[in-house]
Design an enzyme around this catalytic site. Structure first.
Site: not given
Ligand code: F6R
Length: 256
Positions: A76, A144, A146, A151
């Protein structure tokens, strides 16, 4: 409606004493892959988790491992940071990987976070990855759940795309910037379907703050609310943890 399916094959889990040992374990397997396939294509994450992997790989290179034909593909990139910004993932990978492993900079591929048309840049990167094929993808995991910057709620069918970071992820990444407000709100990220195309996946996590996400990813329901849970559907995933990140693992049979 979020698809929820029964868990698939549980990934292989290795628990090591600390983050350095976890990095060495992953690097040892990557070095073995490069010896058998010198032109391997390796997907590389940023953030803190994979740094011990790159440090250990640099020691393999110093000891004679030849990585000149390996292609390294970023997972990314932030959108909108100037190319030489110290926290752009291109710059981070130049310092963590290209320089210590003496990689030709042309062998590092990163989605173009400076593109005037980010959707087009995402499409170009996706086509490049699909044409090249990724032999092994290195992943970290967010608190979380990801992976990449996918997400919770990101479709499992997603390919490389423009994405918005959650406020919790921007807060978690504030440690790399002056404050959370300086963390770019958007990025380009490989999608979950893109990640799942990699032939092998190595996920690395360290620290108590990752324990809950790791447990949900490995043994929770396969749901888009926990993006890393999609890895339960991949046939060749290895998860390397330190003791703290493994502290909430309960196997499907209920035993720790
Ligand atoms: C980084 C990335 C993220 C991180 C994750 C964990 O390229 O895509 O998914 O792997 O946010 O970050 P760290 O390792 O800093 O805890």
């Amino acid at each position: 409606m979020t698809p929820v399916v029964p868990p698939g094959v549980p990934p292989v889990v290795e628990v090591t004493t600390d983050a350095t040992a976890a990095g060495e374990a992953v690097a040892t397997r990557i070095a073995a892959l490069i010896r058998t396939k010198p032109d391997a294509v390796i997907g590389v994450a940023t953030g803190s988790s994979p740094m011990p992997v790159y440090a250990a790989l640099a020691r393999y290179v110093e000891a004679g491992l030849n990585v000149t034909r390996v292609t390294w593909c970023a997972l990314d990139e932030y959108l909108g940071l100037p190319p030489h910004h110290p926290q752009s993932y291109r710059t981070v990978l130049e310092h963590a990987l290209v320089e210590p492993l003496h990689v030709d900079p042309a062998m590092l591929r990163v989605p173009d976070g400076t593109a005037a048309d980010p959707d087009r840049a995402a499409g170009a990167y996706e086509r490049f990855l699909a044409a090249t094929g990724v032999d092994l993808q290195i992943l970290g995991i967010g608190r979380n759940g990801h992976i990449g910057f996918n997400e919770p709620g990101t479709p499992f069918a997603s390919t490389t795309h423009r994405a918005r970071l959650t406020e919790s992820t921007r807060k978690a990444n504030a440690r790399f910037f002056t404050d959370a407000a300086s963390v770019p709100p958007e990025c380009l990220t490989q999608g979950l379907a893109t990640i799942m195309r990699a032939r092998q996946i190595e996920l690395i996590a360290a620290g108590e703050e990752k324990a809950d996400a790791v447990a949900r990813a490995l043994y929770g329901p396969v749901t888009e609310q926990c993006p890393a849970s999609v890895l339960q559907r991949h046939a060749d995933v290895r998860v390397t943890l330190d003791v703290a990140a493994a502290s909430r693992l309960v196997s499907p049979s209920g035993h720790r």
